[in-house]
Design an enzyme around this catalytic site. Structure first.
Site, short mmCIF file in Angstrom:
data_model
loop_
_atom_site.label_atom_id
_atom_site.label_comp_id
_atom_site.label_asym_id
_atom_site.label_seq_id
_atom_site.Cartn_x
_atom_site.Cartn_y
_atom_site.Cartn_z
CB CYS A 1 42.85 74.84 50.45
SG CYS A 1 43.80 74.66 52.06
CG HIS B 1 37.78 75.41 53.77
ND1 HIS B 1 38.03 74.45 52.48
CD2 HIS B 1 38.99 75.75 54.04
CE1 HIS B 1 39.24 74.52 52.09
NE2 HIS B 1 39.85 75.44 53.20
CD GLU B 2 38.73 79.09 56.10
OE1 GLU B 2 38.88 79.44 55.01
OE2 GLU B 2 39.79 78.77 56.73
CG HIS C 1 42.42 75.04 57.51
ND1 HIS C 1 43.32 74.06 56.70
CD2 HIS C 1 41.93 75.43 56.37
CE1 HIS C 1 43.14 74.33 55.60
NE2 HIS C 1 42.46 75.48 55.14
O1 LIG Z 1 42.54 77.62 52.34
C1 LIG Z 1 41.65 78.54 52.70
O2 LIG Z 1 40.90 78.37 53.86
C2 LIG Z 1 41.13 79.35 51.94
C3 LIG Z 1 40.08 78.85 50.98
C4 LIG Z 1 38.55 78.88 51.66
C5 LIG Z 1 37.56 78.46 50.81
C6 LIG Z 1 37.41 78.35 49.37
C7 LIG Z 1 36.37 77.83 48.96
C8 LIG Z 1 35.40 77.20 49.45
C9 LIG Z 1 35.60 76.82 50.97
C10 LIG Z 1 36.69 77.61 51.66
C11 LIG Z 1 40.12 79.81 49.86
O3 LIG Z 1 39.81 81.04 49.87
S1 LIG Z 1 41.03 79.03 48.43
C12 LIG Z 1 40.90 80.44 47.16
C13 LIG Z 1 39.97 79.87 46.22
O4 LIG Z 1 40.18 78.96 45.73
C14 LIG Z 1 38.52 80.35 46.02
C15 LIG Z 1 38.21 81.76 45.86
C16 LIG Z 1 37.04 82.14 45.71
C17 LIG Z 1 36.02 81.31 45.64
C18 LIG Z 1 36.24 79.90 45.56
C19 LIG Z 1 37.50 79.50 45.83
ZN LIG Z 2 42.08 75.57 53.23
#
Ligand SMILES: O=C(O)C[C@@H](Cc1ccccc1)C(=O)SCC(=O)c1ccccc1
Ligand SMILES: [Zn+2]
Length: 157
Positions: free
Chosen positions: A100, A142-143, A146
């Site tokens: 996140c 996940h979003e 939020h």
């Molecule tokens: O905080 C956020 O909403 C963004 C988050 C989204 C997310 C990542 C992994 C699984 C579900 C949702 C991120 O992009 S965190 C960045 C990161 O950790 C990541 C990037 C690519 C693949 C996995 C993680």
């Molecule tokens: Zn997040």
């Protein structure tokens, strides 16, 4: 391009229930949504929700791409989703790692519905209804959390 900062865990805005947007407001927020996408890309995110940049409205971007953790994740154009909802969710769940942007440096295993049916509006006000599975379904859930004042650690295994 307005400069946005990403709210970190502990910031009360991450615990609010975000407000729905009226269709008349969509275009007013167009510059903000551009800045939101820029911020997500700047931080190499695969998604970002408006409350994470201190705007408590029901909008987020999903931008799956293949990455070391999810090599077979689909490559998708960053997609802005307004007033998004899950209209159906599978009984079957899948556990996988999440990160996140508001909780840097921490990864956790999170259980998510493996298949969902969702609806959202586009910036042009068009309603989209579609099915998601796998990594995209995970990002959407996940979003959406939020927008409802939840973070992934709240349901980490
Ligand atoms: O905080 C956020 O909403 C963004 C988050 C989204 C997310 C990542 C992994 C699984 C579900 C949702 C991120 O992009 S965190 C960045 C990161 O950790 C990541 C990037 C690519 C693949 C996995 C993680
Ligand atoms: Zn997040």
């Amino acid at each position: 391009m307005e400069t946005l900062t990403i709210a970190q865990l502990g910031n009360p805005i991450l615990r609010k229930h975000a407000a729905p947007l009226s269709a008349g407001q969509y275009q007013d927020f167009a510059p903000f949504f551009k800045a939101l996408q820029h911020k997500m890309l700047e931080h190499n995110g695969v998604g970002i929700a408006a409350p994470q940049v201190n705007e408590s409205i029901r909008a987020f971007i999903v931008a799956s791409r293949p990455n070391p953790r999810y090599p077979d994740a689909p490559m998708m154009e960053p997609t802005l989703m307004l007033n998004p909802e899950i209209v159906w969710a599978s009984e079957s769940m899948e556990k996988d790692w999440e990160g996140c942007l508001s909780i840097p440096g921490i990864r956790a295993l999170v259980n998510r519905h493996s298949h969902i049916e969702v609806r959202y509006d586009t910036l042009e006000g068009k309603e989209v209804k579609t099915q998601m599975e796998g990594f995209i379904a995970r990002i959407f859930q996940h979003e959406l959390d939020h927008l409802n004042g939840l973070v992934f650690l709240d349901q980490a295994e």
